[in-house]
Scaffold this motif. Structure first.
Motif, mmCIF file in Angstrom:
data_model
loop_
_atom_site.group_PDB
_atom_site.id
_atom_site.type_symbol
_atom_site.label_atom_id
_atom_site.label_comp_id
_atom_site.label_asym_id
_atom_site.label_seq_id
_atom_site.Cartn_x
_atom_site.Cartn_y
_atom_site.Cartn_z
ATOM 1 N N PHE A 4 0.918 -1.370 -0.082
ATOM 2 C CA PHE A 4 -0.011 -0.117 0.128
ATOM 3 C C PHE A 4 0.933 1.117 0.027
ATOM 4 O O PHE A 4 2.082 1.235 0.723
ATOM 5 N N GLY A 5 0.441 2.314 -0.541
ATOM 6 C CA GLY A 5 1.270 3.485 -0.944
ATOM 7 C C GLY A 5 1.805 3.491 -2.056
ATOM 8 O O GLY A 5 2.558 4.730 -2.582
ATOM 9 N N HIS A 6 1.969 2.414 -3.201
ATOM 10 C CA HIS A 6 2.629 2.331 -4.326
ATOM 11 C C HIS A 6 1.344 2.476 -5.265
ATOM 12 O O HIS A 6 0.332 1.973 -4.930
ATOM 13 N N ASP A 158 -4.882 6.650 13.785
ATOM 14 C CA ASP A 158 -3.468 6.195 13.302
ATOM 15 C C ASP A 158 -3.591 4.666 12.454
ATOM 16 O O ASP A 158 -2.495 4.224 12.024
ATOM 17 N N SER A 159 -4.719 4.208 12.308
ATOM 18 C CA SER A 159 -4.806 2.952 11.724
ATOM 19 C C SER A 159 -5.522 3.126 10.360
ATOM 20 O O SER A 159 -5.651 2.199 9.627
ATOM 21 N N VAL A 160 -5.876 4.304 10.113
ATOM 22 C CA VAL A 160 -6.577 4.616 8.899
ATOM 23 C C VAL A 160 -5.596 4.578 7.654
ATOM 24 O O VAL A 160 -4.646 5.165 7.771
ATOM 25 N N ASN A 161 -6.023 3.801 6.644
ATOM 26 C CA ASN A 161 -5.228 3.757 5.312
ATOM 27 C C ASN A 161 -6.211 4.161 4.243
ATOM 28 O O ASN A 161 -7.132 3.489 3.681
ATOM 29 N N ILE A 162 -5.856 5.301 3.449
ATOM 30 C CA ILE A 162 -6.333 5.533 2.295
ATOM 31 C C ILE A 162 -5.415 6.019 1.370
ATOM 32 O O ILE A 162 -4.738 6.932 1.569
ATOM 33 N N LEU A 163 -5.602 5.737 -0.063
ATOM 34 C CA LEU A 163 -5.086 6.181 -1.094
ATOM 35 C C LEU A 163 -5.932 6.738 -2.389
ATOM 36 O O LEU A 163 -6.599 6.011 -2.608
ATOM 37 N N ASP A 168 -2.724 7.612 -12.025
ATOM 38 C CA ASP A 168 -1.502 6.610 -11.793
ATOM 39 C C ASP A 168 -0.709 7.598 -11.029
ATOM 40 O O ASP A 168 0.363 6.902 -10.673
ATOM 41 N N GLN A 169 -0.794 8.804 -10.605
ATOM 42 C CA GLN A 169 -0.089 9.692 -9.681
ATOM 43 C C GLN A 169 -0.782 9.964 -8.507
ATOM 44 O O GLN A 169 -2.169 10.252 -8.292
ATOM 45 N N MET A 170 -0.075 9.908 -7.229
ATOM 46 C CA MET A 170 -0.756 10.162 -5.935
ATOM 47 C C MET A 170 -1.341 11.434 -5.953
ATOM 48 O O MET A 170 -0.477 12.519 -6.186
ATOM 49 N N TYR A 219 -8.351 3.717 -2.897
ATOM 50 C CA TYR A 219 -8.240 2.524 -2.445
ATOM 51 C C TYR A 219 -8.196 2.437 -0.895
ATOM 52 O O TYR A 219 -8.056 3.523 -0.401
ATOM 53 N N HIS A 220 -8.334 1.309 -0.272
ATOM 54 C CA HIS A 220 -8.750 1.183 0.910
ATOM 55 C C HIS A 220 -8.000 0.123 1.535
ATOM 56 O O HIS A 220 -7.914 -1.098 1.150
#
Length: 435
Positions: A4-6, A158-163, A168-170, A219-220
């Motif tokens: 995650f993060g890519h 601090d557990s939340v992950n969102i992208l 294709d660019q952040m 993305y989650h």
């Protein structure tokens, strides 16, 4: 699984995407790279290998495995579900390019695609097909791109992950309580951690520009857990503005923070002409506008509007994209003429009435004076004058006998006219009355 993060996807459309994909594939060789395309678009699944035998492209889904394209001794045949939709990017299978081109992509084409040479695995890629939701906004407006997913209601911040990615660019990433921004989105893009706990991962963008248009994906946690809808297509339209100005006013055209723009003008009976090129605070304008414009606070100011400025001023960015359309109406000249005409109308009416009365009075002044008429049969009036001899009224001068005296009855043979007008002055009327 990609961490995650890519960037987990490649959006393919057109020559530019194809070139990027080729470079990426050259770097990674036969590694598994997900390919994401919109339904009905063209997908290019790269494979840069050489085969001297038989080539087979196959699709594997959860429920089935299908032949996509089989090439035996240089002759290729499509699978029954891919008739007239797939082919190799190069005719020769030993050219070092076995990439598969599919057009159009159907929704159920999603799955794992494998290329083999005499049953030896050469390339493996995952194709993801999505149907984007379309959102439209005008330049400088604010927009919310929807995205929803199943989340934990009691999850710690601090557990939340969102992208969020764009082409294709952040754009924005929330990871372990920290937020990162992509280029151009700092302080403009945001998500709500509170709404995240309700399953809302929607992206908010402030002050939209033309460069913000494109395909956004949400993305989650991991690339396997994207929200719904999985993609949002953002369309940015020109800012529309209607301006009503008075003759001699100034017109301010917002450049919306663009470093380089072109301003054009289109009148009601003219073609589009260039007004100015603006780069920062510097302007290059046509002769008709050179001494009338200036740049202030990211705006182009046009001074001293005239009736010829009524029309449409269009602002375009350095890529030719329309930023704003300003429809201008200049009032004042036409209104002043109407106002003068309105004021002149009562004076014209009064002048007409005056002329009419003057003509009427002048005609009356030329009518002969009233005269008094007396019937000679009813009465005989004798006018005496110290300067003239006595005369008989009603008797023709040639028939008057100076030797006659007395009343007319004494001369029965004397002819008398039926009537005779007599003009009596005030003095003579008094003398007659005394007699």
């Amino acid at each position: 699984m990609i961490p995650f993060g890519h960037s987990p996807t490649w959006s393919l459309s057109g020559v530019h995407s194809y070139c990027l994909l080729l470079l990426f594939a050259l770097c990674l060789g036969g590694m598994s790279v997900p390919v994401a395309v919109k339904v009905r678009d063209t997908a290019i699944i790269p494979c840069y290998k050489t085969c001297n035998g038989d080539v087979l492209w196959a699709l594997t889904t959860k429920n089935e495995k299908l032949d996509v394209l089989r090439c035996v001794q240089g002759r290729c045949t499509e699978g029954s579900s891919f008739k007239n939709r797939v082919h190799l990017s190069h005719e020769k299978i030993n050219s070092g390019n076995l990439s598969l081109i599919m057009s159009p992509v159907l929704y159920n084409d999603e799955g794992w695609y494998e290329a083999t040479c005499d049953l030896e695995l050469l390339c493996k890629f995952h194709l993801e097909v999505f149907v984007p939701t379309t959102v439209s906004v005008s330049v400088s407006g604010n927009v919310t791109l929807p995205c929803y997913a199943r989340t934990e209601k009691t999850i710690a911040d601090d557990s939340v992950n969102i992208l969020w990615n764009k082409d294709d660019q952040m754009v924005l990433q929330v990871q372990k309580g920290h937020t990162k921004y992509g280029s151009g989105f700092t302080e403009r893009a945001s998500v709500s951690l509170h709404h995240y706990k309700d399953g809302d991962l929607s992206l908010n963008i402030l002050g939209v520009t033309t460069s913000d248009k494109g395909l956004y994906r949400c993305y989650h946690n991991t690339d396997e857990e994207h929200g719904y809808p999985s993609a949002v297509s953002l369309i940015v339209t020109a800012h529309q503005k209607l301006c009503v100005k008075k003759f001699g006013d100034n017109l301010t055209l917002d450049l919306f923070g663009s470093d380089s723009v072109t301003v054009t003008f289109t009148g009601s009976d003219t073609e589009e002409i260039q007004v100015c090129n603006v780069t920062g605070n510097n302007t290059t304008c046509s002769l008709d506008y050179n001494n009338r414009v200036s740049v202030m606070n990211h705006s182009l100011v046009l001074r001293g509007l005239t009736s010829s400025d009524g029309g449409t001023f269009t602002v375009k960015d350095n890529m030719g994209e329309v930023i704003s359309i300003n429809t201008v109406t200049v009032e004042g000249v036409a209104r002043n003429r109407s106002f003068v005409a309105l004021l002149a109308f009562p004076f014209l009416v009064l002048l007409f009435i005056g002329l009419f009365l003057w003509c009427k009075y002048h005609r009356k002044s030329q009518v002969p004076e009233n005269r008094s008429y007396y019937n000679a049969r009813e009465s005989i009036v004798v006018i005496e004058s110290s300067q003239r001899e006595s005369a008989y009224i009603g008797v023709p001068q040639q028939e008057t006998n100076p030797n006659m005296s007395g009343d007319l009855e004494d001369y029965p043979g004397l002819p008398v006219e039926e009537t005779m007008p007599v003009i009596l002055t005030t003095e003579k009327q008094d003398n007659i009355a005394e007699e």
